[in-house]
Motif scaffolding. Structure first.
Motif, PDB file in Angstrom:
ATOM      1  N   UNK A  62      49.744 -21.759  13.572  1.00 17.76           N
ATOM      2  CA  UNK A  62      49.368 -22.766  14.762  1.00 17.76           C
ATOM      3  C   UNK A  62      51.045 -23.317  15.175  1.00 17.76           C
ATOM      4  N   UNK A  63      51.545 -23.691  14.237  1.00 19.40           N
ATOM      5  CA  UNK A  63      52.785 -24.194  14.362  1.00 19.40           C
ATOM      6  C   UNK A  63      53.776 -23.015  14.950  1.00 19.40           C
TER       7      UNK A  63
ATOM      8  N   UNK B   3      58.619 -30.284  15.165  1.00 23.01           N
ATOM      9  CA  UNK B   3      59.598 -30.324  13.899  1.00 23.01           C
ATOM     10  C   UNK B   3      59.854 -32.013  13.866  1.00 23.01           C
ATOM     11  N   UNK B   4      59.816 -32.574  12.626  1.00 25.69           N
ATOM     12  CA  UNK B   4      59.989 -33.934  12.565  1.00 25.69           C
ATOM     13  C   UNK B   4      61.330 -34.535  12.719  1.00 25.69           C
TER      14      UNK B   4
ATOM     15  N   UNK C  26      61.263 -33.544  22.416  1.00 25.59           N
ATOM     16  CA  UNK C  26      60.010 -33.774  22.428  1.00 25.59           C
ATOM     17  C   UNK C  26      59.565 -33.903  23.955  1.00 25.59           C
ATOM     18  N   UNK C  27      60.418 -34.645  24.677  1.00 28.45           N
ATOM     19  CA  UNK C  27      60.229 -34.547  26.238  1.00 28.45           C
ATOM     20  C   UNK C  27      60.118 -33.043  26.803  1.00 28.45           C
ATOM     21  N   UNK C  28      60.941 -32.253  26.345  1.00 30.91           N
ATOM     22  CA  UNK C  28      61.099 -31.125  27.089  1.00 30.91           C
ATOM     23  C   UNK C  28      59.804 -30.318  26.717  1.00 30.91           C
ATOM     24  N   UNK C  29      58.952 -30.536  25.353  1.00 37.61           N
ATOM     25  CA  UNK C  29      58.055 -29.867  25.225  1.00 37.61           C
ATOM     26  C   UNK C  29      56.898 -30.447  25.956  1.00 37.61           C
TER      27      UNK C  29
END
Length: 243
Positions: free
Chosen positions: A16-17, A194-195, A202-205
């Motif tokens: 899944x990752x 990813x941590x 994160x914003x792009x995701x």
């Protein structure tokens, strides 16, 4: 859980990752990452903006936010105003009769917890989990609002919001089970990233999955034939398969 079962669960999680990362790369290429931030509000203003945006079109919630600021000038004035006047100011959004008193409750709660100070700038120095916990103790603030406050504001902290478009795309791509609602999906989807990702990543995701839901993976009649992640999408493959 036996060792073989644990190994299988770990393999599934790893798959899944990998899919989540492949989806991210494809959608980022499609929608042009890095995606510019859509505004640069202080965190308290972002919190109020997020509360107004619930189940409301962006244009309407934006208008309600601007009217609120123009009419009252400060968040202290909003907190202390007659609720009917606040409701009138935010009338462009859905359920102003609920959102007006809720916003005032939130402002009072922040002032009470911060010895009269109406600001969330102090969260700049806090780790994301602790900042989210603090925000989610406020009335009506859930995981989406807490993440939006931290990520979208000028704090730019890596917290992942999940809206209805993002959630729909994630379900169809089998990143989360269909039985998982939007609220609980935040922790699952964030754990797939990813941590060490920056706030921009994160914003792009979030933005890429949301834009895909708005422009291709529609709630009704999704455009699977032109989807750039069709080969990664069990829902889409089943939908376009020959009868």
């Amino acid at each position: 859980m036996g060792r073989q079962t644990q190994e299988h669960a770990g393999a599934v999680a790893g798959d899944v990752r990998e899919r989540a990362m492949a989806v991210h790369e494809r959608l980022c290429a499609e929608y042009g990452c890095p995606i510019p931030y859509f505004h640069e509000l202080d965190p308290l203003s972002e919190l109020i903006s997020s509360l107004l945006s619930h189940r409301t079109r962006n244009a309407d919630s934006g208008r309600a936010f601007k009217q609120l600021r123009a009419r009252f000038g400060t968040w202290e004035a909003v907190r202390d105003a007659p609720t009917a006047e606040v409701e009138e100011a935010v009338s462009p959004c859905t359920w102003p009769e609920q959102k007006a008193p809720r916003i005032q409750q939130v402002l009072r709660a922040i002032a009470e917890r911060r010895d009269g100070e109406l600001s969330l700038d102090f969260l700049a120095d806090w780790p994301v989990p602790e900042a989210r916990d603090w925000l989610e103790e406020l009335p009506g603030v859930g995981p989406k609002t807490s993440a939006a406050t931290l990520l979208f504001s000028r704090l730019h902290k890596p917290a992942l919001p999940v809206d209805s478009h993002h959630h729909r795309v994630a379900v169809r791509l089998a990143l989360i089970p269909a039985s998982v609602s939007v609220g609980p999906s935040h922790a699952i989807l964030e754990a797939q990233l990813p941590a060490d990702w920056s706030a921009q990543q994160v914003y792009d995701n979030h933005e890429a999955l949301m834009l895909h839901g708005q422009r291709c993976c529609f709630a009704r009649n999704p455009a699977c034939a032109r989807c750039v992640v069709l080969d990664l999408c069990p829902y889409g493959q089943a939908r376009v398969a020959p009868a």
